[in-house]
Scaffold this active site. Structure first.
Site, mmCIF file in Angstrom:
data_model
loop_
_atom_site.group_PDB
_atom_site.id
_atom_site.type_symbol
_atom_site.label_atom_id
_atom_site.label_comp_id
_atom_site.label_asym_id
_atom_site.label_seq_id
_atom_site.Cartn_x
_atom_site.Cartn_y
_atom_site.Cartn_z
ATOM 1 N N THR A 240 31.516 -11.871 48.710
ATOM 2 C CA THR A 240 30.622 -11.020 47.965
ATOM 3 C C THR A 240 31.660 -9.608 47.817
ATOM 4 O O THR A 240 31.769 -9.054 48.811
ATOM 5 C CB THR A 240 29.375 -10.645 48.399
ATOM 6 O OG1 THR A 240 28.584 -10.044 47.531
ATOM 7 C CG2 THR A 240 29.338 -10.096 49.828
ATOM 8 N N TRP B 135 11.935 9.424 40.996
ATOM 9 C CA TRP B 135 12.919 8.087 40.797
ATOM 10 C C TRP B 135 12.507 7.675 39.341
ATOM 11 O O TRP B 135 11.443 7.366 39.042
ATOM 12 C CB TRP B 135 12.483 7.329 41.968
ATOM 13 C CG TRP B 135 13.111 7.405 43.180
ATOM 14 C CD1 TRP B 135 13.635 8.529 43.589
ATOM 15 C CD2 TRP B 135 13.280 6.443 44.370
ATOM 16 N NE1 TRP B 135 14.186 8.506 44.927
ATOM 17 C CE2 TRP B 135 13.876 6.985 45.265
ATOM 18 C CE3 TRP B 135 12.807 5.106 44.460
ATOM 19 C CZ2 TRP B 135 14.173 6.645 46.556
ATOM 20 C CZ3 TRP B 135 12.952 4.650 45.805
ATOM 21 C CH2 TRP B 135 13.980 5.367 46.849
ATOM 22 N N LYS C 209 17.657 9.975 40.118
ATOM 23 C CA LYS C 209 16.728 10.910 40.681
ATOM 24 C C LYS C 209 16.526 12.155 39.660
ATOM 25 O O LYS C 209 17.523 12.877 39.963
ATOM 26 C CB LYS C 209 17.169 11.395 42.106
ATOM 27 C CG LYS C 209 17.155 10.410 42.944
ATOM 28 C CD LYS C 209 17.904 10.397 44.410
ATOM 29 C CE LYS C 209 18.062 9.177 45.091
ATOM 30 N NZ LYS C 209 18.958 8.200 44.601
ATOM 31 N N GLU D 296 24.190 -13.123 50.073
ATOM 32 C CA GLU D 296 23.794 -13.126 51.309
ATOM 33 C C GLU D 296 22.507 -14.156 51.846
ATOM 34 O O GLU D 296 22.410 -14.689 52.913
ATOM 35 C CB GLU D 296 23.532 -11.913 52.049
ATOM 36 C CG GLU D 296 24.573 -11.064 52.123
ATOM 37 C CD GLU D 296 24.981 -10.232 50.842
ATOM 38 O OE1 GLU D 296 25.904 -9.256 50.689
ATOM 39 O OE2 GLU D 296 24.481 -10.539 49.718
#
Length: 545
Positions: free
Chosen positions: A186, A448, A443, A333
């Site tokens: 990856t 957020w 931000k 993963e």
């Protein structure tokens, strides 16, 4: 085997049902080559024998560089079934990354398609672990004999010729189910590629659980015995999401397209009757917008989208062509599938806009997947579909760590949960909605702002073909959103027009007010990673430095 003992969960067992109960079913390559499941089983046995004759032993690593093909599917089975490890090489890597991944995996033998031979030419002297090369070709035997080996690889032979000369292996060994079966790398967007690996047990459990979930839904998005399957996700990428194993276990007709060319993919969908595929949004966008495909009938096609978020505008466009589209979620993963956004029959009766909201969600966890969304203190967030947190997971098929990298493995599994670094909200039904990567959240003045939500809104403007949003440093606000917009052909949208479009969604309460600080820059293309995802690291380097 002692009486009463349980057989191990091995990849070879996935072949029992289709070979015995539907041996005449087809596996098709590019619409030109056809094999029955019975022939496929024989070819797997011949490949296994051929690899053993070339000196491949249990624990050795066999690598593949090929397009999506019947050959790749044969390697999915034959290599791990003799106790070797299958390394699916990402053919889109740079030369340095190829050297690193081949050397790090300690590949012993590489099967390489003609078109990827030039990738090995400049690095042949640097991949010292590789003892032998086998050539994969789509040419006839007459053409094949005349081809020059530009990389000086000194092939031991051509795949089909070696296969036909081999006597099929009669029996495959009973391995420990925890034997490593596959590995791949990856790349992410920073640092060296990281190797992930999976055992026979993990792959079989992922196959069974994912197939159970895909097949058990009432109507929408079902993958079942009557389907015709074609992957449009590279087979080097997380086992093409593991779905070739599921398709083989089901015994469905399988169609492998080779190189991804939009009008040829559409031709195969029509001529071979393809009903189930999976891909990233970029590929679907390409296929739907290719003028050669305008008259292609897609009304029987089910498409599972993953790799990155599904924009509502693309979902609407696909549904307008009759495509049954929905979202899945996972990572390299995680083998990879963790969640699916299949709709119930009641949800299929909802108005289009409400359906789209559900189809683009990240979805509910599969059986055996423990998934939580936690804040910075590790507390689970409120299931109100608003409170954000990091997605953390446990499941029997997650990679145990990164190959030969104890430090990164410990970070991946800190606290006994696999850290995805994806930010999500969760609703009362358990369905999650990915809002961003932790590193991609913008931000603005201490708040957020989800770059993905802003991208989704911008994609709904009729003059926007593609968009990526990144955080641009700003003295007063810390960051403000910078939208990198690829206009649709023949249009010339302006920054004021797009800002006004975003303001409408802010006024409706669908976006936070910080979104009106949007800056727009028009670009020719949005940089992608090797697996077709938006490469925000590259975009930041290009437009912010």
């Amino acid at each position: 085997m002692p009486m009463g003992s349980l057989p191990a969960l091995l990849i070879k067992h996935l072949l029992f049902s289709p070979v015995h109960y539907d041996p005449a079913q087809e596996i098709v390559y590019k619409g030109e080559h056809r094999f029955s499941y019975a022939e496929f089983r024989q070819r797997v046995a011949r490949l296994a024998a051929m690899l053993k004759a070339q000196g491949v032993e249990p624990g050795d690593t066999v690598a593949v560089m090929d397009y999506d093909s019947h050959r790749y599917l044969e390697c999915y089975f034959a290599v791990p079934m003799i106790g070797a490890v299958l390394h699916t090489i990402n053919v889109r890597l740079s030369s340095e990354q190829l050297v690193y991944t081949i050397s790090h995996a300690e590949d012993d033998l590489i099967l390489v398609h003609d078109e990827f031979i030039p990738l090995l030419a400049p690095i042949r002297g640097r991949i010292e672990s590789v003892r032998k090369f086998i050539r994969l070709t789509d040419e006839t035997s007459d053409e094949s004999d005349d081809r020059v080996d530009p990389a000086g690889l000194n092939f031991v032979g051509e795949y089909e010729q070696l296969l036909q000369a081999a006597q099929p292996l009669e029996t495959f060994p009973d391995l420990d189910e925890n034997t490593r079966a596959t590995c791949f790398y990856t790349t992410g967007t920073t640092g060296l590629p990281k190797g992930v690996y999976f055992s026979h047990r993990q792959l079989v459990l992922h196959t069974l659980t994912s197939l159970l979930t895909l097949a058990s839904n009432g109507t929408q998005g079902r993958f079942h015995r009557e389907d015709v399957y074609m992957p449009i996700t590279p087979m080097f990428h997380v086992h093409a999401w593991g779905i070739p194993y599921m398709a083989t276990l089901l015994g469905v007709k399988q169609v492998y397209p080779g190189k991804y060319i939009p009008h040829q993919l559409a031709r195969l969908i029509e001529t071979e009757g393809v009903t189930f595929s999976h891909c990233v949004p970029t590929i679907l966008h390409m296929l739907l917008n290719d003028a050669k495909n305008a008259d292609c009938d897609l009304s029987r096609w089910k498409v599972l989208i993953g790799g990155s978020s599904l924009p509502k505008a693309l979902c609407r466009q696909a549904m307008g062509r009759g495509v049954d589209i929905y979202t899945g979620y996972g990572m390299s993963e995680t083998c990879p599938i963790l969640t699916l956004s299949q709709l119930s029959d009641d949800e299929l009766a909802l108005p289009m806009d409400e359906q789209i909201e559900r189809r683009v969600r990240t979805g509910r966890p599969l059986p055996l997947v423990a998934l939580r969304v936690v804040d910075a203190e590790g507390r689970e967030v409120t299931a109100d579909d608003h409170a954000p947190g990091e997605v953390q997971v446990r499941a029997p098929w997650l990679t145990r760590g990164y190959l030969k990298d104890e430090k990164q493995s410990e970070r991946l599994w800190a606290g006994g949960w696999l850290h995805t670094h994806d930010v999500a909200c969760r609703d009362h039904t358990g369905s999650i909605r990915i809002t961003d990567r932790t590193k991609d959240v913008i931000k603005v003045g201490g708040e957020w702002l989800s770059s993905l939500e802003l991208e989704d809104v911008l994609m709904q403007h009729p003059d926007v073909s593609e968009v990526a949003v990144i955080g641009q440093p700003a003295a007063r606000w810390g960051e403000i959103p910078l939208a990198l917009v690829v206009p649709r052909a023949g249009t010339e949208p302006g920054e004021r027009e797009l800002t006004h479009h975003v303001r409408e969604f802010v006024d409706k309460g669908m976006l936070p007010k910080e979104s009106i600080l949007l800056k727009v820059r028009f670009v020719d293309q949005v940089d992608k990673t090797s697996v077709g995802k938006t490469n925000k690291v590259a975009l930041r380097e290009k437009y912010l430095t």
